[in-house]
Structure formats: C-alpha cells, structure tokens
Design a protein around this motif. Sequence first.
Motif, PDB file in Angstrom:
ATOM      1  N   ILE A   1      65.543  51.971 107.671  1.00 29.54           N
ATOM      2  CA  ILE A   1      65.607  51.974 109.007  1.00 29.54           C
ATOM      3  C   ILE A   1      64.386  52.268 109.636  1.00 29.54           C
ATOM      4  CG2 ILE A   1      67.136  53.392 111.032  1.00 29.54           C
ATOM      5  CD1 ILE A   1      69.324  53.868 108.669  1.00 29.54           C
ATOM      6  N   GLN A   2      64.193  51.447 110.527  1.00 29.33           N
ATOM      7  CA  GLN A   2      62.876  51.644 111.434  1.00 29.33           C
ATOM      8  C   GLN A   2      63.195  51.296 112.924  1.00 29.33           C
ATOM      9  OE1 GLN A   2      59.161  50.060 109.710  1.00 29.33           O
ATOM     10  NE2 GLN A   2      58.901  48.806 111.826  1.00 29.33           N
ATOM     11  N   GLU A   3      62.817  52.331 113.877  1.00 25.67           N
ATOM     12  CA  GLU A   3      63.140  52.214 115.316  1.00 25.67           C
ATOM     13  C   GLU A   3      64.362  51.797 115.599  1.00 25.67           C
ATOM     14  OE1 GLU A   3      60.020  49.599 116.887  1.00 25.67           O
ATOM     15  OE2 GLU A   3      58.550  51.238 116.274  1.00 25.67           O
ATOM     16  N   GLY A   4      65.427  52.289 114.663  1.00 20.95           N
ATOM     17  CA  GLY A   4      66.974  52.085 114.916  1.00 20.95           C
ATOM     18  C   GLY A   4      67.419  50.748 114.576  1.00 20.95           C
ATOM     19  N   ARG A   5      66.726  50.052 113.703  1.00 24.91           N
ATOM     20  CA  ARG A   5      67.073  48.998 112.980  1.00 24.91           C
ATOM     21  C   ARG A   5      66.850  48.569 111.728  1.00 24.91           C
ATOM     22  NH1 ARG A   5      63.462  44.366 113.171  1.00 24.91           N
ATOM     23  NH2 ARG A   5      61.403  44.981 113.577  1.00 24.91           N
ATOM     24  N   ILE A   6      67.504  47.911 111.030  1.00 25.15           N
ATOM     25  CA  ILE A   6      67.246  47.848 109.656  1.00 25.15           C
ATOM     26  C   ILE A   6      66.411  46.813 109.027  1.00 25.15           C
ATOM     27  CG2 ILE A   6      68.310  47.056 107.360  1.00 25.15           C
ATOM     28  CD1 ILE A   6      71.040  48.094 108.432  1.00 25.15           C
ATOM     29  N   ILE A   7      65.210  47.016 108.552  1.00 29.36           N
ATOM     30  CA  ILE A   7      64.096  46.271 108.101  1.00 29.36           C
ATOM     31  C   ILE A   7      64.094  46.249 106.659  1.00 29.36           C
ATOM     32  CG2 ILE A   7      62.943  46.459 109.976  1.00 29.36           C
ATOM     33  CD1 ILE A   7      60.941  47.927 108.273  1.00 29.36           C
ATOM     34  N   GLN A   8      63.557  45.121 105.727  1.00 26.95           N
ATOM     35  CA  GLN A   8      63.567  45.189 104.566  1.00 26.95           C
ATOM     36  C   GLN A   8      62.139  45.102 103.951  1.00 26.95           C
ATOM     37  OE1 GLN A   8      66.371  42.622 102.382  1.00 26.95           O
ATOM     38  NE2 GLN A   8      67.356  42.463 104.267  1.00 26.95           N
ATOM     39  N   LYS A   9      61.593  46.039 102.900  1.00 26.11           N
ATOM     40  CA  LYS A   9      60.289  45.795 102.536  1.00 26.11           C
ATOM     41  C   LYS A   9      60.308  45.811 100.870  1.00 26.11           C
ATOM     42  CE  LYS A   9      58.635  49.604 105.907  1.00 26.11           C
ATOM     43  NZ  LYS A   9      58.149  50.752 106.032  1.00 26.11           N
ATOM     44  N   GLY A  10      59.174  44.780 100.558  1.00 30.00           N
ATOM     45  CA  GLY A  10      59.136  44.684  99.216  1.00 30.00           C
ATOM     46  C   GLY A  10      59.085  43.185  98.832  1.00 30.00           C
ATOM     47  N   GLU A  11      58.514  42.917  97.747  1.00 27.96           N
ATOM     48  CA  GLU A  11      58.218  41.488  97.368  1.00 27.96           C
ATOM     49  C   GLU A  11      59.427  40.780  96.557  1.00 27.96           C
ATOM     50  OE1 GLU A  11      54.643  41.355  95.000  1.00 27.96           O
ATOM     51  OE2 GLU A  11      53.385  42.265  96.566  1.00 27.96           O
ATOM     52  N   ASN A  12      60.514  41.410  96.403  1.00 22.66           N
ATOM     53  CA  ASN A  12      61.585  40.887  95.676  1.00 22.66           C
ATOM     54  C   ASN A  12      62.978  40.598  96.494  1.00 22.66           C
ATOM     55  OD1 ASN A  12      60.618  41.117  92.684  1.00 22.66           O
ATOM     56  ND2 ASN A  12      60.219  42.969  93.777  1.00 22.66           N
ATOM     57  N   GLY A  13      62.764  40.677  97.731  1.00 18.76           N
ATOM     58  CA  GLY A  13      64.078  40.372  98.477  1.00 18.76           C
ATOM     59  C   GLY A  13      64.577  39.042  98.672  1.00 18.76           C
ATOM     60  N   PRO A  14      65.573  38.959  99.610  1.00 21.65           N
ATOM     61  CA  PRO A  14      66.218  39.877 100.275  1.00 21.65           C
ATOM     62  C   PRO A  14      66.849  41.040  99.470  1.00 21.65           C
ATOM     63  CG  PRO A  14      66.807  37.656 101.006  1.00 21.65           C
ATOM     64  CD  PRO A  14      66.146  37.469  99.915  1.00 21.65           C
ATOM     65  N   TYR A  15      67.051  42.312  99.914  1.00 25.41           N
ATOM     66  CA  TYR A  15      67.820  43.290  99.117  1.00 25.41           C
ATOM     67  C   TYR A  15      69.306  43.487  99.645  1.00 25.41           C
ATOM     68  CZ  TYR A  15      62.848  44.264  97.773  1.00 25.41           C
ATOM     69  OH  TYR A  15      61.648  44.084  97.097  1.00 25.41           O
ATOM     70  N   ILE A  16      69.656  42.653 100.487  1.00 22.48           N
ATOM     71  CA  ILE A  16      71.041  42.678 100.926  1.00 22.48           C
ATOM     72  C   ILE A  16      71.575  41.430 100.286  1.00 22.48           C
ATOM     73  CG2 ILE A  16      72.563  42.570 102.867  1.00 22.48           C
ATOM     74  CD1 ILE A  16      70.405  44.017 104.522  1.00 22.48           C
ATOM     75  N   GLN A  17      72.686  41.611  99.343  1.00 22.27           N
ATOM     76  CA  GLN A  17      73.073  40.585  98.524  1.00 22.27           C
ATOM     77  C   GLN A  17      73.792  39.327  99.385  1.00 22.27           C
ATOM     78  OE1 GLN A  17      75.929  42.072  95.621  1.00 22.27           O
ATOM     79  NE2 GLN A  17      74.012  42.206  94.122  1.00 22.27           N
ATOM     80  N   SER A  18      74.392  39.612 100.638  1.00 24.32           N
ATOM     81  CA  SER A  18      74.613  38.501 101.315  1.00 24.32           C
ATOM     82  C   SER A  18      73.846  37.682 102.125  1.00 24.32           C
ATOM     83  CB  SER A  18      75.731  38.950 102.627  1.00 24.32           C
ATOM     84  OG  SER A  18      75.051  39.850 103.377  1.00 24.32           O
ATOM     85  N   GLU A  19      72.395  37.848 101.686  1.00 20.73           N
ATOM     86  CA  GLU A  19      71.344  36.991 102.243  1.00 20.73           C
ATOM     87  C   GLU A  19      70.736  36.117 101.131  1.00 20.73           C
ATOM     88  OE1 GLU A  19      68.390  39.599 104.423  1.00 20.73           O
ATOM     89  OE2 GLU A  19      70.172  40.545 105.790  1.00 20.73           O
ATOM     90  N   ARG A  20      71.435  36.519  99.916  1.00 15.48           N
ATOM     91  CA  ARG A  20      70.954  35.672  98.700  1.00 15.48           C
ATOM     92  C   ARG A  20      71.759  34.667  98.260  1.00 15.48           C
ATOM     93  NH1 ARG A  20      67.057  38.801  95.975  1.00 15.48           N
ATOM     94  NH2 ARG A  20      67.587  38.328  94.019  1.00 15.48           N
ATOM     95  N   LEU A  21      72.646  33.992  98.942  1.00 14.94           N
ATOM     96  CA  LEU A  21      73.700  33.195  98.606  1.00 14.94           C
ATOM     97  C   LEU A  21      72.894  31.808  97.876  1.00 14.94           C
ATOM     98  CD1 LEU A  21      76.552  33.435 101.267  1.00 14.94           C
ATOM     99  CD2 LEU A  21      76.105  34.508  98.979  1.00 14.94           C
ATOM    100  N   PRO A  22      71.824  31.470  98.690  1.00 19.27           N
ATOM    101  CA  PRO A  22      71.275  30.094  98.013  1.00 19.27           C
ATOM    102  C   PRO A  22      70.717  30.399  96.536  1.00 19.27           C
ATOM    103  CG  PRO A  22      70.494  30.523 100.306  1.00 19.27           C
ATOM    104  CD  PRO A  22      71.333  31.683  99.946  1.00 19.27           C
ATOM    105  N   ILE A  23      70.323  31.910  96.263  1.00 18.31           N
ATOM    106  CA  ILE A  23      69.875  32.161  94.884  1.00 18.31           C
ATOM    107  C   ILE A  23      71.081  32.035  94.211  1.00 18.31           C
ATOM    108  CG2 ILE A  23      68.870  34.051  93.549  1.00 18.31           C
ATOM    109  CD1 ILE A  23      67.289  34.775  96.060  1.00 18.31           C
ATOM    110  N   TYR A  24      72.185  32.719  94.187  1.00 18.65           N
ATOM    111  CA  TYR A  24      73.244  32.431  93.505  1.00 18.65           C
ATOM    112  C   TYR A  24      73.696  31.264  93.151  1.00 18.65           C
ATOM    113  CZ  TYR A  24      73.223  37.637  94.766  1.00 18.65           C
ATOM    114  OH  TYR A  24      72.618  38.900  95.236  1.00 18.65           O
ATOM    115  N   LYS A  25      73.525  30.331  94.184  1.00 14.16           N
ATOM    116  CA  LYS A  25      73.959  28.976  93.953  1.00 14.16           C
ATOM    117  C   LYS A  25      73.277  28.253  92.931  1.00 14.16           C
ATOM    118  CE  LYS A  25      75.070  24.561  96.656  1.00 14.16           C
ATOM    119  NZ  LYS A  25      75.149  24.256  98.193  1.00 14.16           N
ATOM    120  N   GLU A  26      71.877  28.676  93.242  1.00 11.89           N
ATOM    121  CA  GLU A  26      70.921  27.881  92.109  1.00 11.89           C
ATOM    122  C   GLU A  26      71.376  28.514  90.758  1.00 11.89           C
ATOM    123  OE1 GLU A  26      66.415  28.445  90.889  1.00 11.89           O
ATOM    124  OE2 GLU A  26      67.043  29.148  92.849  1.00 11.89           O
ATOM    125  N   TYR A  27      71.498  29.736  90.428  1.00  6.90           N
ATOM    126  CA  TYR A  27      71.969  30.116  89.164  1.00  6.90           C
ATOM    127  C   TYR A  27      73.231  29.812  88.625  1.00  6.90           C
ATOM    128  CZ  TYR A  27      67.224  32.058  88.949  1.00  6.90           C
ATOM    129  OH  TYR A  27      65.666  32.480  89.002  1.00  6.90           O
TER     130      TYR A  27
END
Length: 493
Positions: A74-100
């Motif tokens: 949480i930064q300045e009242g909103r959700i941000i994501q940090k790291g080289e292995n994102g996205p870290y919210i699964q609903s944002e990873r649907l293309p990855i699951y489709k591939e696998y």
Amino acid sequence: MMVRVRFAPSPTGYLHIGGLRTALYNYLFAKKNNGTMVLRIEDTDQNRLVEGAIEGLIQSMNWAEVYHEEGPFIQEGRIIQKGENGPYIQSERLPIYKEYIQKLLDNGWAYYCFCSKERLDKVRDEQKAKGDIARYDGHCRNLSQEEIEAKLKEGQPYVIRLKLPENRLVTFDDIVRGHIEVNTNDLDDQVLIKSDGYPTYHFAVIVDDYLMGITHIIRGEEWLPSTPKHVLLYEAFGWDAPQFVHLPNILNQDRKKLSKRQGDVAVEDFMKKGYLPEALVNFIALLGWSPGNEEEIFSIEELGQLFDLERVNKSGAVFDVSKLNWMNAHYIREASVERITKLSIPYLLETGYIQEEDLEKRYEWIEMMVESIKDKVSYLSQIPEQAALFFKDEISLEDQECHDILQGEQIPKLITVFREKIQKTENLDPTIAKGIFKEIQKEEGIKGKNLFMPVRIMLTGQMHGPDLMKIITVLGEKRIVERLNYVEDQYIS
C-alpha cells in the motif's frame, strides 16, 4: 540455495489469526536464512472476493511487523506491486495460466471435461449410496480430439482436469509430517481450470510457486490432502518440487479448529481490543513451535534468530486467551507511558471521558492517569473501565467489607485531617502525597491499614487498585474533597 517463501492468502475477508501465524512462520524462516518472503494474493475464486480485503490483509501484516519483500504494497492509499516475479495478484496472471495449461493438455496430463453439474451430482449421489468415495468417474478422460473440437465449436461449457495416472504411489517428505505416501486410486481428477476460465487453487499455486522461485511451502495442514496432486503436477511439468511444511491447526478450548463461533479469530479483532502487536506475535509464535527451553517472552528479532522448522509440532495448539492476556499485560507494563497513553486515547474518547479539545491542554494529566492504571489491564480497551474511578462524581462501595472499614473509630478524624492537608497543598504529586501520609502517621498516630485502606476506599470505593499516591495525584484537590464530603455524608454513621 537462496531461500524463498511465500504467504498466499485469499482476499475473502479479514486476516485470520491462523493466517497471521502462517505469515509469521514464513517471515521467521526467511529471516533466519537470509531469504526472501513473497506476498501473493490468490483471488481466483471471484465469487468470494471482499472489497478492501487486500488492503486489510496488508495493513494487518504491517501492524504485526510481519513484512514481505515482494508482492502488493500500500503506497499513498493505493495498491502497488514490487518485485521481478509479478504480477503478484493471481487474477492478473490469467495469460500465464493459459500458457501452462496448454502444456499439460499437449503432454497428456490434462483433459477437457464437458460434464454438466447435474451429471456430476448424480454420479456422486450414486457413489455415496454405494458407500464409495465420491469423486469424478473419468467420463471425459478418453474423448477423441474430434469429439473435443466438436464440443468446443458448439460452445459447450467445460472445465480442464488433471489426468491422474492410475494406481501410482505418490511420495513426498514434509518437514513436520515426515514421509507421506498416497495412491492415485484414492485421489480425484482435480479441476485445474474452471468453467469461468479462472484456474483453481491447485493449478495456480503450482505455476506461481515455480515461476516465483519458491523453495519452501509453509502452509496450514488443511492443504496436506491436496499435496500429492501438487507433487504430480510438478512431475507433469518436469519441475523439482519445493520442500513442503504443513503447520498444525490452531484449536479452540474444545480442541476443535479455531472458529469465530467461540471468540475472536481475526487479527483486526485483537487490534480493536487493544492488544499490542509484539504480544500477539510472541503468543502465536508459540502456538505450534517451541524454542526448546522454558522461556516465553521473545521479541520478533529473537524469534527470527531462534526459529527452526524442525521444532514445529505435529499436534494442534490450543488458543488460550488467558495466556494471551497474561502476555499482553506483560508487554503493556514494559511499554513506555507515552506509547500506552497514545494508544489508550481513542478508547477514552469513545467513552466520552475526554474530549478532543482536552488532548493538548490536559495531556500531562491524561498521561499520569494512564500511568496509574496501565498495570491493571490485559488489553487497552479495558482502560476506560479502570479510568472510571477518576471521572465519577459519586463513590459506590464495592462490598460490605469496604463499608465495615469505614465504620472504624478513627475514620471521622482521618477524613477531617486528610481533607485539611489536601486543601492546604499545592501541586500534588506522588512524593507530596506520601509526605501527607507521613504527617498524619506522626501527628495522629493513625498507621498502616487503618490509614491507607480507608483513604483508598473513600477515594475509589475499592480495597485494591492502582498506586494510591498516583490516584491522589490524578484526582487532584477538588475531586478528592468532593469525594471525602460525599463519603462523609453517605457512609459515615
């Protein structure tokens, strides 16, 4: 090997106390091994999402000082994501699951299933009636490619299932549970992709843990029955499985899994009641793990040095609220008056004992009051109950013994002398208050219990409580005189 762990909650509401313990054990293990902790939000069950739950989870973890290095923040009242292995919210990873999932379809480890809910319900009912294990009967396991393409072209709804090998012994080692073996004939062809296109937990967790480089999966024992299927999925992809660690449940007093029906289970509940984060963390760290000695009080830094997965117990640990209260009271006593005062102010404002406009001009008085009572509470929402003695206008004796003590022959003289000395005194403080008692002892010969106990009862209505000299200081001349007059009128015969 660089240790990487993850805490992966679903945003379906509050952070459960068991979830915080799982996060804590991941955090401590990472800290002990100079590793990294990842926070991943598993929101593939879209029907159970609760608005604001992600923010609540992160805020609860930050309050407990169980910090992650990668994931949503949480930064300045909103959700941000940090790291080289994102996205870290699964609903944002649907293309990855489709591939696998396509990889599994291609190598024969997964298959399309077009069975309707009605058919599945009927099959399970029939299995239960026969006394068999209720599971998918494999109806669509062997559909031809032509049949599959025809059904897809017709737009028939489908799921994608794991194609379990038949009569295979699946083995894995768990740091807590030891060596485990399960036959695939006792398992089900698990759904991997749901009809809405979202992955199930069982599929997404494997893909994500692998792609995020997770080396140790530390989670609750409720996931143990699913682990053989997870092991097979790692095999299906040709990946090495991480080390598994399944933690024991936290139990109610009746030794059943901790439930809200029997008390507080949300971290937010304990925050609202005024438990200190370091006390709650210390307490839950010992629910299922022991340091190997008799010590019970540990800072989170000390826990990070001592924590060892080999010392995690197999059996569940009972959540003993009285033990938590004892531990929290210890931390309250050890905390600075300034900190406890700041944390207590919201409760005093809520009960109306103080007003916002009082805070600046009466802060020293409020701090002195909190100092006099903080050693008497187990959690800070109890502060107003203890503070009541400083705000009420009338004294109510707590029992007959108090009334009997005020019938002592020395009482009329004591009231007169004590009142006179208080009225002559300026700038009351504990040292001056002690001096008043010494003068009365010397001048009037009233000593010990005949002196201190009656004064306490006249000022508070109780035989026991906070330090008497601090009570006198906080009450001040005006209120002390009013109470002495009231007692004299109401209780002295």
